[in-house]
Structures are given as structure tokens and as C-alpha cells.
Enzyme design. Structure first.
Site: not given
Ligand SMILES: *[C@@H]1O[C@H](CO)[C@@H](O)[C@H](O)[C@H]1NC(C)=O
Ligand SMILES: *[C@@H]1O[C@H](CO)[C@@H](O)[C@H](O)[C@H]1NC(C)=O
Ligand SMILES: *[C@@H]1O[C@H](CO)[C@@H](O)[C@H](O)[C@H]1NC(C)=O
Ligand SMILES: *[C@@H]1O[C@H](CO)[C@@H](O)[C@H](O)[C@H]1NC(C)=O
Ligand SMILES: *[C@@H]1O[C@H](CO)[C@@H](O)[C@H](O)[C@H]1NC(C)=O
Length: 605
Positions: A302, A306, A522, A565, A583
Site C-alpha cells: 500500500e 501510494d 488504493s 462514467i 451524473g
């Protein structure tokens, strides 16, 4: 043990010390849960000398005023937009009333606590922290602690109910660890390991996308199989924008659970994807025993993901990695080796005590909302509001379990832990807190769709009411997706999750010296945070304040700078989940960023 016995003896003789005149035998239940969340087993009584790191929340004197300020300075239509509060102004609004402090200190003193030596306080004094043995806490809270173990092997010392002298009811909002069974979890289940097995998964994702991919977009076709820093800049229309090193703008990533970011991996990543950053580094801040061994084979997936993407996208913006430890520093405890404290609070105490907090902070951790006591969730969320009022944008991943919580498992039975075992969709916290911006996950381009290998976390909070800024967006969703589709499975009046989304799969990173493909909320969170940080860079260069709490801006002006999307859903709890709509929708939120358009919008505010 000696400490514990001493305090019990003291307690027996200490009643006359009381000065407020209240009857301390008059007690009332403060919090109660019917049963712990599933998968926890009771192993028996807790050892009386086990040390608990107690957190006592005193009511904040004027959170309503803080919230009013926060809304005004975060709403582009308000004349005070951008006029963020200072640390001192925020603390004045949330510090507890003198009467609360006095009564709680009297109660602690009565139990032998030296309030000067044993108690530390949050910057505003609204949290008291102290370490006490279980035996004493049981007397103070009229309760009995047990050791609980989880299917995954971790263990906690907790209770299902505690009580306080009735006159303290209005002066203590909550005490933990008591009824809290949640654990800070990374959204980790959606990592693809770049080994034999993952080749098939990648092929599946690509196979799906080839249905859509005929349109020529100008985006490197390789971005369909591997997401790099360059891909994200292309997909999100940020090619050619250069951030500034020394304008005061900063970005930060938080890490929990003993994860740290390995510098050798970061170096390899920069060499491959961001060669101009190759000699750069970042500031590491270790909070409450956070680790940083730099042992390459123990690097955290992680933290690596990140740090590599957030810092790769925003270089040369100064970058910080906060590593917050989960264990108390005062006493390693053999009986209960994995007992966790409240790392969100440890982190909040740290950042709230500093005058200059990075303007954009990305967090890819969370847990199922129902496992977090509501009182605790509300207070942590109020802590995030304090940062928002000071001009900080907080981005949190919405989870990888679709409508079913943290982990990808579409057939998971989602049941309530209120004693009824009712079927219910599961939202994640802190993503459900309205004072943060929750980020869901997409994949592909032309068109970009909701993720398919796992469900983008989304739905509606059972704890937080929908804020007014989201009324129109949610109403429009229910016009397209009938509200009664899953009647009884979710709270249509709850705060909507997520707010926005970004690419969330097939990210190419270095981990322990090896290239890996990785995905999840993540991945989406540091990417969206990076776009926000770049927008802050532009605003700060123009002498404007940073964006701060984003949601009122995103729902009113910002959505015109987001790509809506339209395709996908987020299965979970044995259902197909919600559907993407025009929307906002509870899969991809308002959409993914178009940096150039967003920049035009925020430079006009
Ligand atoms: C204090 O409260 C307890 C429990 O309500 C009661 O039994 C007791 O008589 C009270 N003591 C005094 C001095 O009022
Ligand atoms: C950004 O930096 C690159 C590399 O230094 C340079 O080629 C490019 O012209 C810069 N872009 C702008 C808009 O200044
Ligand atoms: C480094 O991490 C690996 C994997 O966790 C562990 O086996 C090894 O003992 C660690 N090495 C050192 C020097 O701590
Ligand atoms: C709920 O489920 C748990 C675990 O399966 C079970 O122990 C408990 O008795 C159930 N409670 C009710 C009210 O059905
Ligand atoms: C959601 O999408 C699926 C697949 O397109 C469709 O069958 C279903 O009817 C949709 N549900 C609603 C409530 O629109």
C-alpha cells in the site's frame, strides 16, 4: 500488576476526595452493542494488568459554529470562499467547556490518576489520553473486558457495554477502547501479483476493454494493460503541466499498519517512470511507533503504491509520508500482541498540533462503517472537519467490495451486527464521512468504465445524513435508478459514497525490488489526490488559497470538470449492486478528473 493493586487500594479509600457533590454511585449505561461484528470469538476474561490506551472524548464546545465556518469557506458561492481558519481559531471552537474538564478530571483523580503526569491531551484538549490497566478501567466503567480473537488471528481487548456516573453523561461523549471492534484496514485484497496467475487476470481485463477500444484517443495504447504516471497524465488531460517546488504547496500520503515506503523501490520507479525525479526524496514522519526499517523485503504494497504514484505525479511538490503505528509505545504486551489503538486519532492529534499541514492528503485505508461505533465515527469525522476548515483536502478510498464493504467478494452475506442479522449493504468509514472526499475506482478509457475485477466501493452511509450539497446529485440518480430497487438494503437519505473516482487497476509499481501490477481504491485515491494537489499548485502560484474541503465545490461547479462514467456496476452482498448513470452515481461518484478543465474552473473561483 503492582500499579493496578495500588490503584484499587487507593480507590477504596478515595471517595471523600470528591468535591463536586455528585453521587458517583448513580451510574448510567453510556454505550452498548448487542454483539461484536461477525468473525470475533470471545476467548475469556482479559488479564487485569493488560494496559489499555484509553481515549476520552469531551464534547466540543461549539462544533456547530465550526461546521458553519467550514461550509462558508468551502462553498464557491459564498463570499468567504477560501478564507480558511487558523489552527488557533479552530481550536477555540472545539475546545471542551471548563465544566466538562473539571468534572472529568475530578473523576479521574478519584481513581488515582495524576492528571498532570498520566494524562496527555489533543491539541484542543477535547481528547484525554491515558494508559491504565484493565482492572482499574473495569472499576471506572462498571464493566468487564474480554479478549476477543478474529478469524484472521488478530486479537483485541474489548467489552460490549460500559457505564459512567450519570452526572458525567453530558461531559464525556465516548471512551475507547471499549465497544470498538473495527480495525484500520488497507484496501488490499485487490492487488494483482505480477506472477503466472496474474497474466490471466490481466488478459480478462483487456478482453473486456477490447469491446470498447476502437475509438482513437491519442492515448498510448499500452495504457490499457499497464497504468503508469504518463498514462494518468494522458487520461486525465494533465500532460505538460509542471508543478512548482517552493511555492508552499505540499502533498502527503498516510500509512498505517506498520507499512513504510521503501526508497530503493521509489528510486527504481522514478528511473522507469519519472526520470527527472530520480534524485528526489520525501519527508517521513513516524507517529506513535510507526515503522521505517527500509528492509526491502518488508516494504508495504500500500505504501509503495501510494508513494510512488502520488509523488511521481506531483514531483517536485514537497512530499510527506506519515507512518502511524498501531501499537501503544508504553508497554509491549505479550497477552494481547495485536491489540490496536485508534490510529486515526493518533494521526489527527499529530497533524492538528502543527501549524502547516500539507494541503492535500491521501489515505487508502478504512473499515466497514458498522464495525466502527457511531459515536467514534462522528468524532473522527469532526476531526477531519477541523482540517477542512484549515484548508486541507482529505481524500479517502471508498473500498473494493462494491456495495459489500472493504474486500472484493460479491457473494459475501452482508448482515447487520445489531442483533438482527438483517441483510444490509455495507458502507466504509472514513469514506462515509462527508468532510472527506471519497474516491472510487475505474478502468480503461474511451470509454472509461467502473472497475470489473473488484467492485468500486459505493452506496449510502447509515451514520451520516446526506449533506444538502448532494441533494440534487442524488435525486438525479434516483430518477434513473429507482430508489426501491433494493428497498431496505440501504439508507437512501444517507451521505453518498463515493464523491469522485479515478483509474484503479493495473498500476505498475516496484515492490521489494520487483515490478508488480496492483489495483484498488488504493490506486485511485493517490491519483485523484495528485490532481487536487496540482490544482492547488496552480491556485497558490496565482496567490489564491488552496481548495480545502472539496465537496461543496465539486458538487456545484467542479462536476463540469469531471468525466461522467456511464458504464458499470458494483456487485456485492449477492446483488449486482448499483448501476452507473448520468451524473453522480454510487459507484464512480461525479466522475474522474479532467485536469485542464478543472484548472480553468478553480482558477475562476
Ligand atoms: C447514591 O446513589 C445510589 C444509587 O442510586 C443510592 O443507592 C445512594 O443512596 C445514593 N447516595 C446518596 C448519599 O445519595
Ligand atoms: C514542463 O517541463 C518540461 C521538462 O522540463 C518542459 O519540457 C516543458 O516545456 C514544461 N512545460 C511547461 C508548460 O512549462
Ligand atoms: C526483512 O524482512 C523480511 C520479510 O519480512 C524478514 O524475513 C527479515 O528478517 C527482515 N530483515 C531484517 C534485517 O530485519
Ligand atoms: C446472527 O448470526 C450469528 C452468527 O451466525 C448467530 O450466532 C446469532 O445467533 C444470529 N442472531 C440472530 C438474532 O439470528
Ligand atoms: C442495472 O443494469 C443492468 C445491466 O445493464 C440491468 O439489467 C438492470 O435492469 C439495471 N438496473 C436498474 C435498476 O436500472
Amino acid at each position: 500488576m503492582a500499579f493496578y493493586l495500588y490503584l484499587v487500594v487507593l480507590l477504596a479509600t478515595s471517595a471523600p476526595l470528591a468535591t463536586s457533590g455528585f453521587n458517583f454511585s448513580n451510574i448510567a449505561v453510556k454505550e452498548h452493542i448487542d454483539e461484536p461484528p461477525q468473525s470475533w470469538k470471545n476467548l475469556g476474561l482479559a488479564p487485569p494488568d493488560h494496559i489499555l490506551h484509553l481515549r476520552i472524548a469531551l464534547p466540543q464546545s461549539d462544533f456547530a459554529a465550526l461546521e458553519r465556518h467550514l461550509y462558508q469557506v468551502s462553498d464557491p458561492a459564498h463570499e468567504r470562499y477560501g478564507a480558511h481558519l487558523t489552527r488557533e481559531e479552530v481550536e477555540a471552537l472545539v475546545k471542551p467547556k471548563r465544566e466538562s474538564v473539571n468534572l472529568v478530571e475530578e473523576w479521574l483523580t478519584m481513581h488515582g490518576v495524576d492528571i498532570h503526569r498520566d494524562v496527555t491531551r489533543s491539541p484542543a484538549g477535547d481528547w484525554l489520553n491515558l494508559a491504565l490497566p484493565v482492572g482499574l478501567v473495569e472499576i471506572m466503567l462498571h464493566t468487564t473486558y474480554h479478549v476477543w480473537t478474529h478469524d484472521d488471528g488478530s486479537s483485541l481487548v474489548r467489552t460490549t457495554e460500559y457505564s459512567l456516573p450519570a452526572h458525567l453523561n453530558d461531559h464525556i461523549q465516548l471512551i475507547q477502547p471499549t465497544t470498538m471492534f473495527s480495525r484500520t484496514r488497507r484496501f488490499r485484497a485487490s492487488f494483482i501479483w505480477d506472477d503466472e496467475g496474474s497474466a490471466n487476470i490481466v488478459a480478462d481485463v483487456i478482453g473486456l476493454e477490447s469491446n470498447f477500444s476502437s475509438t482513437h484517443t491519442g492515448i498510448d495504447p499500452g495504457c490499457r494493460t499497464r497504468i503508469t504516471v504518463s498514462c494518468l497524465k494522458q487520461i486525465y488531460n494533465a500532460v505538460g503541466y509542471n508543478t512548482t517546488r517552493d511555492n508552499g504547496n505540499q502533498i502527503a500520503v498516510t500509512g498505517y499498519l506498520e507499512e513504510f515506503a521503501n526508497k530503493q523501490d521509489l528510486h527504481s520507479f522514478f528511473a522507469q517512470q519519472r526520470s527527472d525525479a530520480i534524485d528526489s526524496s520525501f519527508k517521513e514522519i513516524l507517529i506513535n511507533g510507526g515503522l521505517n526499517s527500509q528492509n526491502l523485503s518488508a516494504a508495504g504494497p500500500e505504501a509503495s503504491l501510494d508513494v510512488q504514484f502520488a509523488f511521481g505525479l506531483t514531483f517536485p511538490t514537497p512530499a510527506t509520508f506519515y507512518s502511524t503505528g498501531g501499537r501503544a509505545p508504553f508497554k509491549p504486551d505479550l497477552n494481547v500482541p495485536t491489540d490496536m489503538n485508534e490510529p486515526y486519532l493518533d494521526w489527527l492529534d499529530y497533524v492538528l498540533s502543527h501549524p502547516n499541514v500539507p494541503q492535500t492528503i491521501s489515505t487508502s485505508y478504512g473499515d466497514e462503517e458498522q464495525t466502527v461505533p457511531k459515536s467514534y465515527a462522528l468524532r473522527v469525522c469532526q476531526g477531519y472537519a477541523q482540517l477542512g476548515a484549515r484548508g486541507v483536502s482529505l481524500l479517502f478510498g471508498s473500498g473494493d467490495g462494491g456495495v459489500g464493504g472493504v474486500d472484493p467478494n460479491p457473494t459475501q452475506l452482508c448482515t447487520t451486527n445489531d442483533g438482527r442479522n438483517a441483510t444490509r449493504f455495507i458502507a466504509n468509514f472514513p469514506a462515509s464521512c462527508p468532510f472527506v472526499t471519497a474516491v472510487g475506482a475505474t478502468q480503461g478509457f474511451a470509454p472509461e468504465v467502473a472497475t470489473t475485477r473488484f467492485g468500486s466501493g459505493g452506496g449510502f452511509s447509515d451514520y451520516f445524513q446526506r449533506p444538502a450539497y448532494a441533494d440534487e446529485a442524488v435525486a438525479s440518480f434516483f430518477e434513473q435508478f429507482p430508489k426501491d430497487t433494493y428497498a431496505g438494503l440501504f439508507n437512501p437519505e444517507g451521505a453518498p459514497i463515493p464523491d469522485v473516482s479515478a483509474q484503479g487497476d493495473l498500476y505498475l509499481i516496484f515492490l521489494a525490488g520487483v515490478q508488480r501490477l496492483i489495483g484498488g481504491a488504493s490506486a485511485a485515491t493517490p491519483t485523484f489526490a495528485s490532481i487536487i494537489s496540482m490544482l492547488n499548485d496552480a491556485r497558490i502560484n496565482a496567490g489564491k488559497p488552496p481548495l480545502g474541503w472539496l465537496n461543496p465545490m465539486l458538487y456545484s461547479k467542479g462536476f463540469e470538470g469531471l468525466n461522467d462514467i456511464l458504464v458499470g456496476n458494483n456487485p456485492g452482498c449477492g446483488t449486482q449492486g448499483f448501476n452507473c448513470t448520468r451524473g453522480w452515481d454510487p459507484i464512480t461518484g461525479l466522475g474522474t478528473p479532467d485536469f485542464a478543465k478543472l484548472k480553468t474552473i478553480v482558477m475562476g473561483l
